[in-house]
Design an enzyme around this catalytic site. Structure first.
Site, PDB file in Angstrom:
ATOM      1  CE  LYS A  28      21.004  32.274  24.920  1.00  9.99           C
ATOM      2  NZ  LYS A  28      20.948  33.224  23.783  1.00  9.99           N
ATOM      3  NE  ARG A  57      23.669  35.596  16.880  1.00 11.55           N
ATOM      4  CZ  ARG A  57      23.473  35.562  18.198  1.00 11.55           C
ATOM      5  NH1 ARG A  57      24.498  35.529  19.024  1.00 11.55           N
ATOM      6  NH2 ARG A  57      22.263  35.558  18.713  1.00 11.55           N
ATOM      7  CG  HIS A  77      19.429  38.720  19.450  1.00  8.23           C
ATOM      8  ND1 HIS A  77      18.874  38.936  20.689  1.00  8.23           N
ATOM      9  CD2 HIS A  77      20.621  38.115  19.687  1.00  8.23           C
ATOM     10  CE1 HIS A  77      19.701  38.494  21.626  1.00  8.23           C
ATOM     11  NE2 HIS A  77      20.768  37.997  21.049  1.00  8.23           N
ATOM     12  NE  ARG A 128      14.514  37.289  21.912  1.00 11.63           N
ATOM     13  CZ  ARG A 128      14.585  38.250  20.992  1.00 11.63           C
ATOM     14  NH1 ARG A 128      13.481  38.685  20.404  1.00 11.63           N
ATOM     15  NH2 ARG A 128      15.751  38.751  20.637  1.00 11.63           N
ATOM     16  CE1 TYR A 155      51.176  20.587  35.599  1.00 14.70           C
ATOM     17  CE2 TYR A 155      48.948  21.368  35.201  1.00 14.70           C
ATOM     18  CZ  TYR A 155      49.818  20.328  35.457  1.00 14.70           C
ATOM     19  OH  TYR A 155      49.344  19.056  35.571  1.00 14.70           O
ATOM     20  CB  CYS A 164      45.723  22.776  37.122  1.00 16.79           C
ATOM     21  SG  CYS A 164      47.213  23.517  37.832  1.00 16.79           S
ATOM     22  CG  MET A 165      41.382  19.243  33.671  1.00 16.68           C
ATOM     23  SD  MET A 165      41.690  17.662  32.874  1.00 16.68           S
ATOM     24  CE  MET A 165      42.532  18.164  31.381  1.00 16.68           C
ATOM     25  CG  ASP A 166      41.645  17.797  37.457  1.00 13.13           C
ATOM     26  OD1 ASP A 166      40.624  17.756  36.761  1.00 13.13           O
ATOM     27  OD2 ASP A 166      42.709  17.205  37.176  1.00 13.13           O
TER      28      ASP A 166
HETATM   29  C1  LIG Z   1      20.493  34.459  24.274  1.00 12.36           C
HETATM   30  C2  LIG Z   1      19.395  35.235  23.651  1.00 12.36           C
HETATM   31  C3  LIG Z   1      18.620  36.130  24.411  1.00 12.36           C
HETATM   32  C4  LIG Z   1      18.960  36.506  25.833  1.00 12.36           C
HETATM   33  O1  LIG Z   1      20.068  37.383  25.834  1.00 12.36           O
HETATM   34  P1  LIG Z   1      20.591  38.047  27.215  1.00 12.36           P
HETATM   35  O2  LIG Z   1      21.633  39.004  26.795  1.00 12.36           O
HETATM   36  O3  LIG Z   1      21.133  36.916  28.039  1.00 12.36           O
HETATM   37  O4  LIG Z   1      19.418  38.666  27.842  1.00 12.36           O
HETATM   38  C5  LIG Z   1      17.508  36.706  23.819  1.00 12.36           C
HETATM   39  N1  LIG Z   1      17.203  36.450  22.531  1.00 12.36           N
HETATM   40  C6  LIG Z   1      17.950  35.637  21.762  1.00 12.36           C
HETATM   41  C7  LIG Z   1      17.568  35.410  20.343  1.00 12.36           C
HETATM   42  C8  LIG Z   1      19.084  35.009  22.282  1.00 12.36           C
HETATM   43  O5  LIG Z   1      19.834  34.229  21.510  1.00 12.36           O
END
Ligand SMILES: *Cc1c(COP(=O)(O)O)cnc(C)c1O
Length: 404
Positions: free
Chosen positions: A42, A142, A174, A230, A276, A332-334
């Site tokens: 992701k 969540r 999760h 995961r 800045y 800064c930004m850049d």
């Molecule tokens: C982002 C995410 C992960 C991976 O988490 P890490 O801490 O980067 O290993 C696994 N499962 C779900 C549902 C996530 O949102």
């Protein structure tokens, strides 16, 4: 890895070592030898580039890919056409393109009661059964189906399975605090997950994969591996938190090197304010170097240096004589500024490394990493690499070959 030379005129680039991603995946398979591995790609592969990261993870033995959004899932399927891999998407909102996802052979998550009807409608429109994973909330509070709603959601899912609209192939959850060893929520969530599996089992659901482990649990909690793990951040070579040590402790290495080159080197008198807000004041007649990257490129402004605290670390130069300095004044930004000291030998055009591989830089152990930047900015390594800006070109290296 041998870093390719930074071309003249390239102000900044992120070099992504695809072999590191493949090797990290192999290491993760070693950590979870009885489970399949889903590489989480992701957020543009945590900033590394979703498709190259996905391909490298597949080369390392990932059999699943995970993404948050429908757009990511569809782009992944389009970019990997023909690849023999399962893709799971988990963060969907009402009106999501369920029919397109089902047609594209994406496994979809039901994380709330509303999603069942939309998945079923999408499956009817696509003319085939949807593959569904039920996401249950076991204590993160969540996403996910609330424990109290689960019996009814499981019952309705079983009915839709019986009528051929969907097949529940996964149940997952999760973890909130897997990166804090011994945190009491870990055992509570594991117990709640087993209870949720009992509820779905009682409803007649027989998922092919049960999954709970993120990177931290993949690396340190084998009892929570279930059928599928995961990992995300570990795929890119980071330990999930300093409490879990450094990447090498787990057989991982960071894949990304972010580097730039000095755009200007000049003298500044003692007592002058720099950048800045004049957070930083020169303590002597000195030389300052300008680095042409800033928060527009994802360098965190919170890693400014001066009266606010030590700035983010930057390795200046390559080879003997390379050294690590801290950002002087505001990011800064850049651009950002380094105080090179009165006797600086650096010249405009010299390469600087904000974080990553020590290749080509003397005193390799001192080359900053994304965790050092996270420490300077009060955040986590995930945010440092993921927020690297679109303005920074990614350059991919594998087996000695360079691809833009
Ligand atoms: C982002 C995410 C992960 C991976 O988490 P890490 O801490 O980067 O290993 C696994 N499962 C779900 C549902 C996530 O949102």
């Amino acid at each position: 890895m041998n870093l390719p030379p930074l071309d003249d005129g390239t102000p900044a680039q992120a070099v992504v070592d695809l072999d590191a991603i493949s090797d990290n995946l192999r290491a993760l398979r070693g950590h979870a030898p009885s489970s399949d591995v889903m590489a989480v790609v992701k957020a543009d592969g945590y900033g590394h580039g979703m498709l190259p990261a996905a391909r490298a993870a597949l080369a390392g033995g990932a059999t699943w890919l995970g993404v948050a959004t429908a757009a990511e899932a569809l782009a992944l399927r389009a970019g990997l056409s023909g690849a023999d891999v399962r893709v799971l998407v988990w963060l969907l909102t009402p009106g999501a393109p369920f029919a397109d996802l089902v047609r594209a052979d994406v496994d979809v998550t039901v994380a709330a009661p509303w999603a069942l009807d939309e998945v079923a409608a999408g499956a009817r429109a696509a003319g085939r059964a949807a593959r569904v994973h039920l996401k249950v909330d076991t204590g993160l509070s969540r996403g996910g189906v609330a424990a109290g709603d689960l019996p009814e959601v499981a019952r309705r899912a079983a009915a839709l399975e019986a009528s051929g609209e969907l097949s529940v192939v996964g149940v997952f959850s999760h973890l909130a605090c897997a990166d804090e060893p011994g945190h009491p929520s870990i055992a509570r969530q594991a117990t709640a997950f087993d209870a949720a599996l009992a509820v779905t089992g009682d409803a007649g659901l027989r998922p092919e994969v049960r999954h709970l482990a993120n990177s931290a649990a993949t690396l340190t909690l084998p009892e929570l591996h279930y059928d599928l793990v995961r990992p995300g951040i570990a795929v890119y070579g980071f330990a999930p938190s300093p409490a879990l040590g450094v990447p090498g402790d787990h057989g991982l290495r960071p894949a990304m090197t972010f580097r730039s080159r000095l755009a200007n080197v000049k003298q500044v008198a003692a007592g002058e304010g720099v950048s800045y807000g004049h957070l930083y004041t020169t303590s002597q007649d000195t030389t300052v170097g300008l680095v042409p990257v800033g928060y527009g490129d994802g360098v965190p402004r919170h890693a400014s240096g001066g009266s606010a605290g030590p700035g983010g670390p930057v390795a200046v130069g390559q080879g003997p004589g390379a050294r690590v300095l801290r950002v002087a004044g505001r990011v800064c930004m850049d651009q950002l500024v380094l105080d090179l000291g009165p006797d600086a030998a650096e010249r405009a055009g010299d390469v600087v490394t904000l974080f990553g591989s020590s290749d080509g830089v003397a005193h390799g152990a001192d080359v900053p990493n994304a965790q050092d930047w996270a420490d300077a900015a009060g955040t986590i390594s995930y945010e440092i690499v993921t927020r690297l800006g679109a303005r920074v070109p990614r350059v991919y290296v594998s087996e000695g070959d360079v691809h833009q």
